[in-house]
Design a protein around this motif. Structure first.
Motif, PDB file in Angstrom:
ATOM      1  N   ARG A 119      10.394  17.187 -34.249  1.00 48.43           N
ATOM      2  CA  ARG A 119      11.512  17.464 -35.159  1.00 48.43           C
ATOM      3  C   ARG A 119      12.059  18.873 -34.939  1.00 48.43           C
ATOM      4  O   ARG A 119      13.275  19.088 -34.929  1.00 48.43           O
ATOM      5  CB  ARG A 119      11.062  17.300 -36.614  1.00 48.43           C
ATOM      6  CG  ARG A 119      10.865  15.870 -37.055  1.00 48.43           C
ATOM      7  CD  ARG A 119      10.723  15.767 -38.564  1.00 48.43           C
ATOM      8  NE  ARG A 119      10.349  14.423 -38.974  1.00 48.43           N
ATOM      9  CZ  ARG A 119       9.109  14.025 -39.214  1.00 48.43           C
ATOM     10  NH1 ARG A 119       8.101  14.892 -39.094  1.00 48.43           N
ATOM     11  NH2 ARG A 119       8.850  12.785 -39.568  1.00 48.43           N
ATOM     12  N   SER A 120      11.158  19.847 -34.797  1.00 50.22           N
ATOM     13  CA  SER A 120      11.599  21.225 -34.579  1.00 50.22           C
ATOM     14  C   SER A 120      12.319  21.374 -33.238  1.00 50.22           C
ATOM     15  O   SER A 120      13.323  22.090 -33.139  1.00 50.22           O
ATOM     16  CB  SER A 120      10.404  22.183 -34.638  1.00 50.22           C
ATOM     17  OG  SER A 120       9.872  22.243 -35.946  1.00 50.22           O
ATOM     18  N   ARG A 122      13.970  18.990 -31.656  1.00 54.76           N
ATOM     19  CA  ARG A 122      15.272  18.322 -31.810  1.00 54.76           C
ATOM     20  C   ARG A 122      16.217  19.174 -32.642  1.00 54.76           C
ATOM     21  O   ARG A 122      17.418  19.246 -32.353  1.00 54.76           O
ATOM     22  CB  ARG A 122      15.071  16.944 -32.456  1.00 54.76           C
ATOM     23  CG  ARG A 122      16.340  16.116 -32.557  1.00 54.76           C
ATOM     24  CD  ARG A 122      16.029  14.701 -33.027  1.00 54.76           C
ATOM     25  NE  ARG A 122      17.230  13.892 -33.056  1.00 54.76           N
ATOM     26  CZ  ARG A 122      18.038  13.767 -34.113  1.00 54.76           C
ATOM     27  NH1 ARG A 122      17.723  14.393 -35.245  1.00 54.76           N
ATOM     28  NH2 ARG A 122      19.125  13.023 -34.059  1.00 54.76           N
ATOM     29  N   MET A 123      15.694  19.843 -33.677  1.00 54.73           N
ATOM     30  CA  MET A 123      16.535  20.672 -34.528  1.00 54.73           C
ATOM     31  C   MET A 123      17.118  21.843 -33.749  1.00 54.73           C
ATOM     32  O   MET A 123      18.276  22.233 -33.962  1.00 54.73           O
ATOM     33  CB  MET A 123      15.725  21.184 -35.725  1.00 54.73           C
ATOM     34  CG  MET A 123      16.562  21.879 -36.781  1.00 54.73           C
ATOM     35  SD  MET A 123      17.916  20.856 -37.389  1.00 54.73           S
ATOM     36  CE  MET A 123      16.982  19.454 -38.043  1.00 54.73           C
ATOM     37  N   LYS A 146      14.805  11.480 -31.372  1.00 51.61           N
ATOM     38  CA  LYS A 146      14.923  10.752 -32.641  1.00 51.61           C
ATOM     39  C   LYS A 146      14.191   9.417 -32.572  1.00 51.61           C
ATOM     40  O   LYS A 146      13.483   9.016 -33.503  1.00 51.61           O
ATOM     41  CB  LYS A 146      16.393  10.524 -32.977  1.00 51.61           C
ATOM     42  CG  LYS A 146      16.618   9.811 -34.302  1.00 51.61           C
ATOM     43  CD  LYS A 146      18.100   9.637 -34.591  1.00 51.61           C
ATOM     44  CE  LYS A 146      18.322   8.922 -35.925  1.00 51.61           C
ATOM     45  NZ  LYS A 146      19.774   8.734 -36.198  1.00 51.61           N
ATOM     46  N   ILE A 149      10.357   9.953 -32.670  1.00 49.11           N
ATOM     47  CA  ILE A 149       9.883  10.240 -34.036  1.00 49.11           C
ATOM     48  C   ILE A 149       9.691   8.935 -34.803  1.00 49.11           C
ATOM     49  O   ILE A 149       8.707   8.762 -35.538  1.00 49.11           O
ATOM     50  CB  ILE A 149      10.868  11.163 -34.760  1.00 49.11           C
ATOM     51  CG1 ILE A 149      10.849  12.561 -34.119  1.00 49.11           C
ATOM     52  CG2 ILE A 149      10.511  11.278 -36.248  1.00 49.11           C
ATOM     53  CD1 ILE A 149      11.953  13.475 -34.606  1.00 49.11           C
ATOM     54  N   ALA A 340       7.999  21.913 -40.558  1.00 52.71           N
ATOM     55  CA  ALA A 340       9.155  21.449 -39.793  1.00 52.71           C
ATOM     56  C   ALA A 340      10.403  21.624 -40.638  1.00 52.71           C
ATOM     57  O   ALA A 340      10.504  21.087 -41.727  1.00 52.71           O
ATOM     58  CB  ALA A 340       8.994  19.981 -39.390  1.00 52.71           C
ATOM     59  N   LYS A 342      14.099  20.907 -41.711  1.00 52.32           N
ATOM     60  CA  LYS A 342      14.866  19.664 -41.681  1.00 52.32           C
ATOM     61  C   LYS A 342      16.347  19.878 -41.473  1.00 52.32           C
ATOM     62  O   LYS A 342      17.091  18.928 -41.233  1.00 52.32           O
ATOM     63  CB  LYS A 342      14.647  18.894 -42.986  1.00 52.32           C
ATOM     64  CG  LYS A 342      13.190  18.504 -43.220  1.00 52.32           C
ATOM     65  CD  LYS A 342      13.003  17.774 -44.538  1.00 52.32           C
ATOM     66  CE  LYS A 342      11.534  17.395 -44.751  1.00 52.32           C
ATOM     67  NZ  LYS A 342      11.329  16.720 -46.040  1.00 52.32           N
TER      68      LYS A 342
END
Length: 343
Positions: A119-120, A122-123, A146, A149, A340, A342
């Motif tokens: 997630r981090s 991808r962010m 995505k 995940i 993480a 969001k």
């Protein structure tokens, strides 16, 4: 809340560190004569990181061990060599809980950490796309991360978990180079290399991964956990596996973002690095100082912790995550909440 203390980075070869009353004295011999470089209140220092040929007095070693001041030694490439460990803190019953985690629970914990890492990652890609531009490789990585995940939700086997983590890392680093703006910067990173790093970007992130990993190890010891008993990273003699587990949560959010800022703002260029005969790339002294300045500045920034819903300094995140993990092992939390962001 724990106070964020200063970290001291010693990068000058041949200096001598010793304790003088309640201060830390840093000296160097110049033409046979001792020359004072710096004198600091010792109780204001939380960590000391020594790179290269640094000498430390027995009295300072003892002080660090007794007071929980983290003292770690690295070679000039940033590879960890050793650290000072004082008396084991925390409750032995907590460590027994840590050691007794069964395979199913261990895999579940590892899965949550991997999901937070992805997630981090991808962010960071999403933020770059929003603030700058995108490329086909960035778009591909955003979409595939995505999907991974979502796939993780149904995974319980350790080997499948590692497979998805490896695939996610491959997509992320394939797009990572596209976030360095300009043709010159894109030549500074091709793909992830280590031991030794083969380009300037890898040299920077490897250095900071190593330093941050040691800070996490100190945070784990501070709450009474054993940093060598991990779940995503299996036990190996001499390896702080649990510290490496928690490091996954911060690679993209802290280290990779610092590296991007340094190169994209032209704070660092290829002139700040040297390449040895085997192709390994090392930072020059001035470049290393710039890296640590940027890293310290990042640690001073504040963020709202997604689980605690409180504003905290980024430098305190390893201590907070160590505390939350300890609470999970004690049974106060049903699940460990990895860090993480969001948004």
């Amino acid at each position: 809340m724990k106070k964020l203390q200063n970290s001291l980075y010693i990068t000058k070869d041949g200096v001598y560190l010793h304790k003088q009353r309640e201060t830390l004295l840093i000296e160097q011999k110049v033409k046979g004569e001792k020359q004072k470089l710096m004198q600091l209140p010792i109780h204001s220092i939380g960590s000391i990181f020594c790179f290269g040929n640094i000498m430390v007095s027995p009295q300072l070693l003892g002080f660090c061990g007794e007071n929980g001041t983290h003292l770690a030694f690295f070679d000039m490439h940033g590879h960890f060599l050793a650290n000072v460990v004082g008396k084991q803190s925390g409750n032995v019953l907590l460590r027994r809980q840590q050691f007794s985690v069964d395979e199913i629970a261990a895999n579940e914990l590892a899965k949550h950490i991997v999901a937070a890492k992805i997630r981090s990652s991808r962010m960071l890609l999403l933020r770059f796309r929003r603030n700058h531009t995108s490329t086909p490789q960035i778009e591909k990585a955003i979409q595939r991360l995505k999907q991974i995940i979502e796939q993780l939700k149904d995974v319980s086997e350790y080997d499948k978990l590692l497979g998805l983590e490896g695939e996610a890392a491959s997509h992320y680093f394939a797009a990572f180079g596209d976030m360095f703006k300009g043709n010159t910067n894109k030549q500074l990173f091709n793909h992830r290399t280590r031991r030794p790093p083969k380009d300037p970007v890898n040299a920077v992130i490897s250095l900071l991964y190593s330093v941050l990993g040691q800070e996490i190890s100190g945070a784990l010891q501070g709450v009474g956990l054993d940093p060598q008993v991990g779940f995503l990273h299996k036990e190996r003699p001499g390896r702080n596996s649990l510290a490496l587990d928690l490091l996954e949560e911060f690679r993209a959010y802290i280290v990779d973002s610092v590296a991007l800022k340094l190169f994209n703002n032209q704070t660092l260029t290829d002139k700040g690095f040297v390449t040895d005969s085997l192709g390994g790339v090392t930072l020059k002294d001035d470049a290393r100082k710039l890296v640590f300045q940027a890293y310290q500045a990042k640690k001073q920034e504040e963020v709202t912790h997604p689980f605690m819903q409180e504003k905290v300094q980024i430098g305190l995140l390893p201590h907070i995550q160590a505390m939350l993990l300890a609470r999970h092992f004690r049974g106060d939390l049903a699940h460990y909440p990895p860090f993480a962001i969001k948004k």
